[in-house]
Design a protein around this motif. Structure first.
Motif, short mmCIF file in Angstrom:
data_model
loop_
_atom_site.label_atom_id
_atom_site.label_comp_id
_atom_site.label_asym_id
_atom_site.label_seq_id
_atom_site.Cartn_x
_atom_site.Cartn_y
_atom_site.Cartn_z
N LYS A 1 5.30 -7.19 92.60
CA LYS A 1 4.01 -7.24 93.31
C LYS A 1 3.68 -8.63 93.83
O LYS A 1 2.60 -9.18 93.63
CB LYS A 1 2.86 -6.76 92.40
N GLN A 2 4.66 -9.23 94.56
CA GLN A 2 4.45 -10.54 95.14
C GLN A 2 5.31 -10.73 96.38
O GLN A 2 6.25 -10.00 96.60
CB GLN A 2 4.77 -11.64 94.13
N VAL A 3 4.96 -11.72 97.17
CA VAL A 3 5.76 -12.07 98.34
C VAL A 3 6.90 -12.98 97.88
O VAL A 3 6.81 -13.62 96.83
CB VAL A 3 4.91 -12.77 99.42
N ALA A 4 7.97 -13.01 98.67
CA ALA A 4 9.13 -13.82 98.32
C ALA A 4 9.96 -14.08 99.57
O ALA A 4 9.70 -13.50 100.62
CB ALA A 4 9.97 -13.12 97.26
N VAL A 5 10.98 -14.93 99.43
CA VAL A 5 11.89 -15.23 100.52
C VAL A 5 13.32 -14.98 100.04
O VAL A 5 13.71 -15.45 98.96
CB VAL A 5 11.75 -16.70 100.99
N VAL A 6 14.10 -14.25 100.83
CA VAL A 6 15.50 -13.94 100.48
C VAL A 6 16.36 -15.16 100.71
O VAL A 6 16.27 -15.82 101.75
CB VAL A 6 16.02 -12.76 101.33
N ILE A 7 17.21 -15.50 99.73
CA ILE A 7 18.15 -16.61 99.92
C ILE A 7 19.60 -16.15 99.93
O ILE A 7 20.46 -16.86 100.40
CB ILE A 7 17.94 -17.73 98.87
N LYS A 8 19.85 -14.94 99.39
CA LYS A 8 21.22 -14.44 99.38
C LYS A 8 21.20 -12.94 99.11
O LYS A 8 20.42 -12.47 98.30
CB LYS A 8 22.03 -15.13 98.27
N THR A 9 22.07 -12.19 99.80
CA THR A 9 22.23 -10.76 99.52
C THR A 9 23.67 -10.50 99.09
O THR A 9 24.58 -11.25 99.47
CB THR A 9 21.89 -9.89 100.74
N TYR A 10 23.87 -9.45 98.32
CA TYR A 10 25.21 -9.14 97.82
C TYR A 10 25.26 -7.68 97.38
O TYR A 10 24.23 -7.06 97.14
CB TYR A 10 25.56 -10.05 96.64
N LYS A 11 26.48 -7.15 97.29
CA LYS A 11 26.67 -5.79 96.76
C LYS A 11 26.62 -5.84 95.24
O LYS A 11 27.18 -6.73 94.62
CB LYS A 11 28.01 -5.21 97.22
N LEU A 12 25.92 -4.85 94.67
CA LEU A 12 25.77 -4.82 93.22
C LEU A 12 27.05 -4.38 92.51
O LEU A 12 27.26 -4.71 91.35
CB LEU A 12 24.61 -3.91 92.83
N GLY A 13 27.88 -3.60 93.17
CA GLY A 13 29.15 -3.20 92.59
C GLY A 13 29.06 -2.04 91.61
O GLY A 13 29.91 -1.91 90.73
N TYR A 14 28.02 -1.23 91.72
CA TYR A 14 27.91 -0.06 90.84
C TYR A 14 28.96 0.98 91.21
O TYR A 14 29.19 1.26 92.37
CB TYR A 14 26.53 0.60 90.95
#
Length: 77
Positions: free
Chosen positions: A15-28
């Motif tokens: 429940k807050q704002v944020a800024v993305v610094i990196k995305t990745y596959k979770l590998g499930y």
């Protein structure tokens, strides 16, 4: 959702704002396309989050912006 470095998002889990610094596959194994992200909260903390909980600020309607109490200063590009 194609989200890249610097995208402003609303984290529906925390429940807050944020800024993305990196995305990745979770590998499930059962969900090989699931994505995660490292994001920075307004207080400067960095934490991982599942992309399913993140909504880009640019995709929110005016009603949602008011509903989530997103500060106007965060809406400036």
């Amino acid at each position: 959702m194609d989200t890249m470095f610097g995208t402003k998002v609303y984290d529906t889990n925390k429940k807050q704002v944020a800024v993305v610094i990196k995305t990745y596959k979770l590998g499930y194994v059962d969900s090989p396309d699931a994505m995660g992200a490292h994001i920075i909260a307004p207080d400067g903390t960095r934490y991982p989050q599942n992309m399913d909980y993140l909504i880009p600020i640019s995709e929110l309607t005016d009603e949602e912006i008011q509903k989530y109490y997103i500060p106007q200063g965060f809406l400036i590009d």
